[in-house]
Enzyme design. Structure first.
Site, PDB file in Angstrom:
ATOM      1  N   ALA A 199       6.795 -10.207  -2.406  1.00  0.00           N
ATOM      2  CA  ALA A 199       6.814 -11.353  -3.547  1.00  0.00           C
ATOM      3  C   ALA A 199       5.297 -11.545  -3.833  1.00  0.00           C
ATOM      4  O   ALA A 199       4.502 -11.338  -2.683  1.00  0.00           O
ATOM      5  CB  ALA A 199       7.564 -12.338  -3.084  1.00  0.00           C
ATOM      6  N   TYR A 214       5.627 -19.817 -10.617  1.00  0.00           N
ATOM      7  CA  TYR A 214       6.129 -19.074  -9.293  1.00  0.00           C
ATOM      8  C   TYR A 214       7.629 -19.146  -9.230  1.00  0.00           C
ATOM      9  O   TYR A 214       8.411 -18.323  -9.494  1.00  0.00           O
ATOM     10  CB  TYR A 214       5.665 -19.621  -8.133  1.00  0.00           C
ATOM     11  CG  TYR A 214       6.258 -19.329  -6.920  1.00  0.00           C
ATOM     12  CD1 TYR A 214       6.195 -17.885  -6.313  1.00  0.00           C
ATOM     13  CD2 TYR A 214       7.134 -20.105  -5.899  1.00  0.00           C
ATOM     14  CE1 TYR A 214       6.948 -17.508  -5.362  1.00  0.00           C
ATOM     15  CE2 TYR A 214       7.655 -19.901  -5.031  1.00  0.00           C
ATOM     16  CZ  TYR A 214       7.320 -18.548  -4.447  1.00  0.00           C
ATOM     17  OH  TYR A 214       8.167 -18.079  -3.280  1.00  0.00           O
ATOM     18  N   ASP A 217      13.191 -22.418  -2.957  1.00  0.00           N
ATOM     19  CA  ASP A 217      13.515 -23.790  -3.196  1.00  0.00           C
ATOM     20  C   ASP A 217      12.938 -24.238  -4.771  1.00  0.00           C
ATOM     21  O   ASP A 217      13.461 -25.109  -5.295  1.00  0.00           O
ATOM     22  CB  ASP A 217      13.371 -24.914  -2.417  1.00  0.00           C
ATOM     23  CG  ASP A 217      11.738 -24.966  -1.884  1.00  0.00           C
ATOM     24  OD1 ASP A 217      11.195 -23.883  -1.889  1.00  0.00           O
ATOM     25  OD2 ASP A 217      11.297 -26.022  -1.428  1.00  0.00           O
ATOM     26  N   ASP A 260       0.749  -1.127  -0.086  1.00  0.00           N
ATOM     27  CA  ASP A 260      -0.052   0.031   0.200  1.00  0.00           C
ATOM     28  C   ASP A 260       0.666   1.284  -0.153  1.00  0.00           C
ATOM     29  O   ASP A 260       0.565   2.372  -0.511  1.00  0.00           O
ATOM     30  CB  ASP A 260      -1.113   0.147   1.165  1.00  0.00           C
ATOM     31  CG  ASP A 260      -0.349  -0.242   2.509  1.00  0.00           C
ATOM     32  OD1 ASP A 260       0.945  -0.900   2.514  1.00  0.00           O
ATOM     33  OD2 ASP A 260      -0.763   0.151   3.651  1.00  0.00           O
TER      34      ASP A 260
HETATM   35  N1  LIG Z   1       6.100 -18.576   1.947  1.00  0.00           N
HETATM   36  C1  LIG Z   1       6.943 -19.892   1.275  1.00  0.00           C
HETATM   37  O1  LIG Z   1       6.697 -20.702   1.850  1.00  0.00           O
HETATM   38  C2  LIG Z   1       8.277 -19.262   0.863  1.00  0.00           C
HETATM   39  C3  LIG Z   1       9.086 -20.312   0.581  1.00  0.00           C
HETATM   40  C4  LIG Z   1      10.184 -19.876  -0.139  1.00  0.00           C
HETATM   41  C5  LIG Z   1      10.549 -18.833  -0.575  1.00  0.00           C
HETATM   42  N2  LIG Z   1       9.698 -17.848  -0.009  1.00  0.00           N
HETATM   43  C6  LIG Z   1      10.130 -16.300  -0.502  1.00  0.00           C
HETATM   44  O2  LIG Z   1      10.229 -15.714   0.902  1.00  0.00           O
HETATM   45  C7  LIG Z   1       9.857 -14.193   0.812  1.00  0.00           C
HETATM   46  C8  LIG Z   1       8.938 -14.093   1.876  1.00  0.00           C
HETATM   47  O3  LIG Z   1       7.739 -14.628   1.725  1.00  0.00           O
HETATM   48  P1  LIG Z   1       6.578 -14.542   2.932  1.00  0.00           P
HETATM   49  O4  LIG Z   1       6.055 -16.106   3.007  1.00  0.00           O
HETATM   50  O5  LIG Z   1       7.174 -13.518   3.845  1.00  0.00           O
HETATM   51  O6  LIG Z   1       5.648 -13.895   1.836  1.00  0.00           O
HETATM   52  P2  LIG Z   1       4.270 -13.073   2.026  1.00  0.00           P
HETATM   53  O7  LIG Z   1       3.740 -13.519   3.658  1.00  0.00           O
HETATM   54  O8  LIG Z   1       3.145 -13.550   1.087  1.00  0.00           O
HETATM   55  O9  LIG Z   1       4.494 -11.699   2.262  1.00  0.00           O
HETATM   56  C9  LIG Z   1       4.779 -11.172   1.042  1.00  0.00           C
HETATM   57  C10 LIG Z   1       4.449  -9.609   0.985  1.00  0.00           C
HETATM   58  O10 LIG Z   1       4.734  -8.921   0.065  1.00  0.00           O
HETATM   59  C11 LIG Z   1       3.321  -8.001  -0.506  1.00  0.00           C
HETATM   60  N3  LIG Z   1       3.776  -7.644  -1.856  1.00  0.00           N
HETATM   61  C12 LIG Z   1       3.095  -8.450  -2.770  1.00  0.00           C
HETATM   62  N4  LIG Z   1       3.133  -7.652  -3.996  1.00  0.00           N
HETATM   63  C13 LIG Z   1       3.861  -6.574  -3.693  1.00  0.00           C
HETATM   64  C14 LIG Z   1       4.173  -5.468  -4.502  1.00  0.00           C
HETATM   65  N5  LIG Z   1       3.973  -5.234  -5.683  1.00  0.00           N
HETATM   66  N6  LIG Z   1       4.730  -4.186  -3.928  1.00  0.00           N
HETATM   67  C15 LIG Z   1       5.149  -4.451  -2.499  1.00  0.00           C
HETATM   68  N7  LIG Z   1       4.715  -5.497  -1.651  1.00  0.00           N
HETATM   69  C16 LIG Z   1       4.192  -6.562  -2.377  1.00  0.00           C
HETATM   70  C17 LIG Z   1       2.466  -8.815   0.137  1.00  0.00           C
HETATM   71  O11 LIG Z   1       1.458  -7.678   0.162  1.00  0.00           O
HETATM   72  P3  LIG Z   1       0.111  -8.428   0.073  1.00  0.00           P
HETATM   73  O12 LIG Z   1      -0.289  -9.389   1.259  1.00  0.00           O
HETATM   74  O13 LIG Z   1      -0.828  -7.008   0.338  1.00  0.00           O
HETATM   75  O14 LIG Z   1      -0.258  -8.868  -1.188  1.00  0.00           O
HETATM   76  C18 LIG Z   1       2.915  -9.366   1.419  1.00  0.00           C
HETATM   77  O15 LIG Z   1       2.976  -8.251   2.491  1.00  0.00           O
HETATM   78  C19 LIG Z   1       9.350 -14.320  -0.884  1.00  0.00           C
HETATM   79  O16 LIG Z   1      10.136 -13.869  -1.518  1.00  0.00           O
HETATM   80  C20 LIG Z   1       9.123 -15.552  -1.174  1.00  0.00           C
HETATM   81  O17 LIG Z   1       9.078 -15.889  -2.350  1.00  0.00           O
HETATM   82  C21 LIG Z   1       8.627 -17.909   0.593  1.00  0.00           C
END
Ligand SMILES: NC(=O)c1ccc[n+]([C@@H]2O[C@H](COP(=O)([O-])OP(=O)(O)OC[C@H]3O[C@@H](n4cnc5c(N)ncnc54)[C@H](OP(=O)(O)O)[C@@H]3O)[C@@H](O)[C@H]2O)c1
Length: 301
Positions: free
Chosen positions: A73, A138, A115, A45
């Protein structure tokens, strides 16, 4: 020290904030260099990272920074299948815009990846130098982000993690608890292997790693490999929920959810480069999960 954390309301962003504000993670104190850090925590936001102009303007108005941690992301793995272009805008181009701005002001950039850049067709933990071959939209967008970041920012860390769960937001562990409570049954894939990882432990390790100058690509997960089914059983058992536990093959899951993304059969990561540089302080996944399940009633949203 001045820091920018993007995606700050997500699972990892929230744990980074908790660590930076308290000076502590569950596994110990974060490095003292962050003691007086002034941190801007931003989410979608306030700063949409996929908007090149917005990113440049943000840095012009609020920078320069010493460090940027990109936790923003599109993480909905199944959702990315139907909108790969939308995911690419954030996971690849958004990462690039941050990398360019970090480079321009001399900041370190920590970019978080996954991963799922690996195909997972070989049952052997992957090290950082192994060949990548994403099999989902993804995974492709995250791999593109890695390449663009490494190219655009000299002082970058690319940190691949997996199967993340934090106190804030939605995740697999919380979903399993809800399903066990509401339906008395969980049905979970048992032939995909990986590393459940605590977002709080990852935040700690990121802050430790980024306090140094050993730039490059790192694997960073809690130690030990299990299936989604093992992970789910560990969650519901720790929650004291008696429920029916049904293991599924990936093929059976696909029949029930035909629009779901393909996922690697074996995407366990080895924290090889951490071990060889700053040290692998990631604990076994069951130890991290035990702390999480203990603290969830108090800290979970
Ligand atoms: N979750 C997993 O299991 C997992 C596994 C491997 C790697 N990762 C990586 O770890 C990192 C953190 O993951 P997480 O689980 O913390 O993710 P998350 O909980 O989904 O948080 C991602 C955040 O990014 C925000 N976002 C989305 N689009 C955006 C944009 N255009 N500009 C700015 N902010 C934006 C989202 O906002 P909204 O919620 O409002 O969309 C959310 O607050 C990511 O790079 C992910 O790819 C995650």
């Amino acid at each position: 020290m001045r820091l920018l954390v993007t995606g700050a309301r997500g699972q990892l962003g929230s744990e980074l904030r908790r660590c930076l504000e308290t000076g502590e993670a569950e596994v110990g104190a974060i490095p003292s260099c962050y003691e007086d850090a002034v941190v801007d925590y931003v989410d979608y936001d306030v700063l949409d990272i996929s908007d090149a102009h917005a990113v440049r303007s943000w840095f012009a108005a609020h920078g320069p920074y010493d460090m940027v941690v990109n936790c923003a992301a599109v993480t909905n793995v199944d959702g990315c299948e139907s909108d790969e272009a939308g995911a690419f805008k954030v996971n690849a181009l958004g990462a690039l815009y941050l990398a360019r701005s970090a480079q321009a002001c001399g900041a370190k950039l920590v970019h978080v990846s996954t991963d799922y850049v690996f195909a997972g067709d070989d049952p052997r933990p992957r090290v950082e130098t192994d060949h990548v071959c994403p099999i989902s939209a993804y995974g492709r967008t995250k791999w593109a982000g890695e390449v663009l970041v490494a190219d655009a920012c000299e002082r970058s860390f690319i940190v691949r993690t997996a199967w993340l769960y934090g106190y804030v937001g939605r995740n697999f562990a919380k979903t399993m608890i809800r399903l066990a409570k509401d339906h008395g049954k969980i049905s979970v894939v048992s032939d995909q292997m990986g590393n459940p990882t605590s977002a709080n432990d990852l935040a700690y390790e990121i802050l430790a790693l980024a306090s140094g100058e050993d730039f490059g690509t790192y694997h960073c997960t809690n130690n030990g490999t299990c299936s989604w089914f093992d992970f789910a059983c560990a969650v519901v058992d720790a929650a004291g929920l008696a429920c029916e536990k049904e293991p599924l093959t990936s093929a059976e899951y696909k029949l029930r959810f035909p629009n779901s993304a393909d996922r690697p059969a074996y995407s366990s990561l080895e924290n090889a480069r951490l071990r060889d540089t700053v040290g692998d302080e990631m604990r076994p996944w069951r130890d991290a999960l035990a702390d999480y399940m203990h603290n969830l009633p108090e800290l979970g949203d």
